[in-house]
Design a protein around this motif. Structure first.
Motif, PDB file in Angstrom:
ATOM      1  N   HIS A 223       2.164   6.512  -0.185  1.00 55.93           N
ATOM      2  CA  HIS A 223       1.009   6.318  -1.062  1.00 55.93           C
ATOM      3  C   HIS A 223      -0.240   6.986  -0.509  1.00 55.93           C
ATOM      4  O   HIS A 223      -0.915   7.759  -1.215  1.00 55.93           O
ATOM      5  CB  HIS A 223       0.787   4.802  -1.233  1.00 55.93           C
TER       6      HIS A 223
ATOM      7  N   GLY B 101       4.987   5.734  -7.814  1.00 47.98           N
ATOM      8  CA  GLY B 101       4.613   4.324  -7.837  1.00 47.98           C
ATOM      9  C   GLY B 101       5.345   3.554  -8.934  1.00 47.98           C
ATOM     10  O   GLY B 101       5.732   2.391  -8.743  1.00 47.98           O
TER      11      GLY B 101
ATOM     12  N   ARG C 276       5.389  -0.352  -8.471  1.00 48.88           N
ATOM     13  CA  ARG C 276       4.015  -0.730  -8.123  1.00 48.88           C
ATOM     14  C   ARG C 276       3.237  -1.110  -9.380  1.00 48.88           C
ATOM     15  O   ARG C 276       3.501  -0.610 -10.475  1.00 48.88           O
ATOM     16  CB  ARG C 276       3.315   0.403  -7.395  1.00 48.88           C
TER      17      ARG C 276
ATOM     18  N   ASN D 241      -2.306  -0.501  -7.939  1.00 52.48           N
ATOM     19  CA  ASN D 241      -1.894   0.475  -6.932  1.00 52.48           C
ATOM     20  C   ASN D 241      -1.912   1.913  -7.468  1.00 52.48           C
ATOM     21  O   ASN D 241      -2.100   2.866  -6.708  1.00 52.48           O
ATOM     22  CB  ASN D 241      -0.495   0.154  -6.428  1.00 52.48           C
TER      23      ASN D 241
END
Length: 239
Positions: free
Chosen positions: A11, A117, A122, A126
């Motif tokens: 990330h 993601g 996620r 996020n």
């Protein structure tokens, strides 16, 4: 293999890479604007000697003017010079295209982060940084590109350089050539006058000693002998 690649692009790394790509793209736009603005200001204030690029342009113009006896199409000469401008080995047009490609690469990396993601499950919180970075980066890029206005600045730069070369440099060179031709003409006239003076006066001075050397004697050889015998007879009678 795919899992290893996905693990490598975590990330934070994707966010940093996106920022770097977009940041470099925006910096290229700023660099283009700064370069053009400095050159425009230098030509506006007729202080071109303070700008290295304008010094190169002036030197090339002077050399071309002297070699060819003038520059027939100064706007074309200026266009060619602007096209040859290089910054770190890159032309201005290449920098502009590279800037756009870097921005697209940044957006692509941000989209890759969003897809990654989503695959990892996620939440929106996020994924929100990718959207913010992408929107903010595109907004800054477009804003700076509109402020730089590369086509308009290029046109202004061309106009200023053309005016400077035509009305300042070319006139000075033409005046210098006229003065040079005038000086050469005066020297030629002076040389011709000296040659004529030598032809008129020197022969008379050289003929005088020649007439003295070839001067004919007053008495001939027989008359000289007769005079010598007469003188001897007179001296003998006196004795």
């Amino acid at each position: 293999m795919a899992n290893e690649v996905m693990k490598y692009f975590d990330h934070s790394f994707i966010i940093v890479l996106t920022l770097i790509l977009m940041g470099i793209g925006i910096l290229y736009q700023i660099a283009i604007g700064v370069i053009y603005q400095k050159m425009i200001q230098a030509t506006d204030t007729l202080s071109g000697m303070e700008n290295k690029l304008l010094v190169q342009c002036k030197e090339r113009f002077v050399n071309s003017y002297k070699l060819n006896g003038g520059v027939p199409n100064i706007p074309v000469f200026v266009d060619k010079f602007i096209n040859r401008i290089r910054v770190l080995g890159m032309s201005m047009s290449f920098m502009k295209h590279l800037s756009g490609q870097l921005m697209l690469a940044g957006v692509f990396v941000a989209g890759f982060g969003v897809c990654k993601g989503i695959v990892e499950g996620r939440g929106f919180i996020n994924l929100l940084p990718f959207y913010i970075i992408s929107l903010l980066g595109i907004y800054l890029y477009l804003s700076i590109a509109s402020i730089v206005d590369m086509p308009n600045r290029r046109r202004m730069l061309k106009t200023n350089i053309t005016d400077y070369l035509e009305n300042t440099v070319a006139q000075r060179l033409e005046h210098g050539l006229m003065e040079k031709e005038k000086l050469l003409w005066e020297l030629a006239q002076e040389k011709d006058a000296n040659i004529i003076e030598k032809e008129i006066f020197l022969p008379k001075e050289e003929e005088a000693p020649k007439t003295e050397k070839t001067k004919e004697p007053v008495f001939s050889a027989e008359e000289t002998r007769e005079l010598e015998e007469l003188l001897r007879g007179i001296i003998a009678n006196k004795v």
